[in-house]
Design a protein around this motif. Structure first.
Motif, PDB file in Angstrom:
ATOM      1  N   ARG A  13       0.835  -1.204   0.000  1.00 29.35           N
ATOM      2  CA  ARG A  13       0.000   0.000   0.000  1.00 29.35           C
ATOM      3  C   ARG A  13       0.866   1.250   0.000  1.00 29.35           C
ATOM      4  N   TYR A  14       0.324   2.303  -0.596  1.00 27.57           N
ATOM      5  CA  TYR A  14       0.957   3.616  -0.541  1.00 27.57           C
ATOM      6  C   TYR A  14      -0.002   4.480   0.258  1.00 27.57           C
ATOM      7  N   ARG A  16      -2.970   5.221   2.170  1.00 23.54           N
ATOM      8  CA  ARG A  16      -4.217   4.461   2.334  1.00 23.54           C
ATOM      9  C   ARG A  16      -4.575   3.683   1.071  1.00 23.54           C
ATOM     10  N   HIS A  17      -3.791   3.930   0.004  1.00 26.10           N
ATOM     11  CA  HIS A  17      -4.126   3.286  -1.267  1.00 26.10           C
ATOM     12  C   HIS A  17      -3.478   1.892  -1.374  1.00 26.10           C
ATOM     13  N   ILE A  18      -4.303   0.893  -1.660  1.00 27.90           N
ATOM     14  CA  ILE A  18      -3.753  -0.471  -1.792  1.00 27.90           C
ATOM     15  C   ILE A  18      -3.382  -0.696  -3.260  1.00 27.90           C
ATOM     16  N   ALA A  19      -2.066  -0.775  -3.516  1.00 27.81           N
ATOM     17  CA  ALA A  19      -1.599  -0.946  -4.901  1.00 27.81           C
ATOM     18  C   ALA A  19      -1.576  -2.417  -5.302  1.00 27.81           C
ATOM     19  N   HIS A  21      -2.977  -6.339  -3.820  1.00 35.44           N
ATOM     20  CA  HIS A  21      -3.860  -6.900  -2.802  1.00 35.44           C
ATOM     21  C   HIS A  21      -3.775  -8.433  -2.811  1.00 35.44           C
ATOM     22  N   GLY A  40      -2.667   2.327 -13.328  1.00 36.73           N
ATOM     23  CA  GLY A  40      -2.906   2.263 -11.884  1.00 36.73           C
ATOM     24  C   GLY A  40      -3.331   0.889 -11.394  1.00 36.73           C
ATOM     25  N   THR A  45       4.098  -1.791  -9.657  1.00 31.90           N
ATOM     26  CA  THR A  45       4.348  -2.170  -8.258  1.00 31.90           C
ATOM     27  C   THR A  45       4.722  -3.645  -8.188  1.00 31.90           C
ATOM     28  N   ASN A 200      -7.156  -3.156 -10.226  1.00 37.90           N
ATOM     29  CA  ASN A 200      -7.234  -2.729  -8.825  1.00 37.90           C
ATOM     30  C   ASN A 200      -6.328  -3.534  -7.891  1.00 37.90           C
TER      31      ASN A 200
END
Ligand SMILES: Nc1ncnc2c1ncn2[C@@H]1O[C@H](COP(=O)(O)OP(=O)(O)OP(=O)(O)O)[C@@H](O)[C@H]1O
Length: 302
Positions: A13-14, A16-19, A21, A40, A45, A200
């Motif tokens: 994660r960056y 609060r953003h989960i890059a 999962h 994105g 990543t 996502n």
């Protein structure tokens, strides 16, 4: 199958953003995987983690015997005030090659990439295509087992795109595994064996490309089953012969290589699952034969 790198339940994660999962994935020796997906989606990543440039927040990375050499090709490569010969010789030394070995390797790469005429010119006057070739050469200096490339065709004209695709095919034929993020169909159709689709931060599809099926129509079966835990599903994905999920709902449906189907079915049953059907397929889309429908261990495997 000789697995080079395995990612188990990897998340990143960056803020609060989960890059990424809970990604489970692996790359085997000699394979070429193309990773595609929207901007994105998490491709870079994933590549950074594979190349050891970023650490996951969660999950584990298993490297084959701890000894896989990895070459990384970033998306952008600066036009430095060095000639390719000077730059590559320095990089070879930094990567631990002796002066002689570095020089021999650089000459070999210059010849392979047909850069003889520009190898003594300063790179700050190079076109994007020429810079991308030097970028690729620096990653190949240490003869890596695995080459990781972030959008290798980005911003290149069609002619150079074909040149790079040809070079990557040669590199693959020499036995180097390749993982690359791509937006262009060219590399998927010309070089990749496996196509991975991300969305996502998750892997939505992972299987052989349709062209690979056509080139090498490996007999496969479609198995429908239910009743096994997510951990057992992860194990199934990592077994030899797993091709792709058709459905991960209930029941689950997957394509598997026919020569490995006994082992897979046995695993599902041992894990407490039930087989609902097994259908033999050939080629990308064409079911040729419906073999059996059974919940009984003996009838399915025997
Ligand atoms: N260093 C960072 N700091 C903050 N957020 C980041 C960072 N790197 C990536 N992200 C975010 O993580 C998500 C995944 O990014 P990533 O670069 O992996 O996607 P991608 O699939 O490679 O996209 P693209 O095709 O645009 O290159 C994006 O929402 C991105 O904004």
């Amino acid at each position: 199958m000789d697995v080079l790198v395995t990612l188990n339940q990897v998340s990143k994660r960056y803020g609060r953003h989960i890059a990424l999962h809970d990604v489970n994935w692996r790359i085997c020796r000699g394979e070429c995987a193309a990773i595609t997906g929207d901007n994105g989606a998490g491709k870079s990543t994933l590549l950074h983690i594979l190349a050891g440039l970023a650490m996951p927040d969660k999950g584990t990375i298993i490297i084959n015997n701890g000894e896989v050499s990895i070459g990384y090709v970033p998306e952008f490569f600066p036009g430095l005030k060095f000639t390719p010969r000077e730059y590559l010789a320095h990089m070879g030394r930094i990567q631990g090659l002796s002066k002689q070995a570095a020089s021999k390797r650089v000459e070999g790469l210059i010849s392979m990439f047909q850069m003889e005429q520009s190898s003594n010119r300063l790179m700050n006057g190079f076109s994007k295509g020429m810079l991308q070739k030097v970028n690729l050469m620096q990653a190949l200096l240490g003869m890596p087992d695995l080459l990781v490339l972030d959008e290798p065709l980005s911003g290149l004209d069609e002619h150079v795109q074909h040149e790079i695709a040809k070079l990557l095919t040669e590199i693959k034929q020499q036995g180097t595994s390749i993982v690359m993020s791509v937006h262009e169909h060219l590399l998927i159709s010309a070089v990749a064996d496996r196509l991975v689709v991300m969305k996502n931060g998750k892997i939505m599809r992972d299987g052989l490309t349709d062209l690979t099926y056509q080139r090498n129509p490996r007999a496969r079966s479609r198995v429908v089953f239910h009743g096994i835990s997510p951990e057992h599903c992860i194990h199934i994905e990592q077994m030899d012969g797993f091709i792709k999920w058709i459905s991960q709902g209930a029941p689950k449906e997957a394509d598997i290589a026919r020569e490995c189907s006994n082992e897979m079915l046995q695993y599902i049953l041992d894990a407490g699952g039930s087989i609902l059907s097994l259908q033999q397929l050939k080629g990308p889309e064409l079911p040729v034969e419906h073999q059996c429908v059974s919940k009984s261990k003996k009838a399915v495997i025997g």
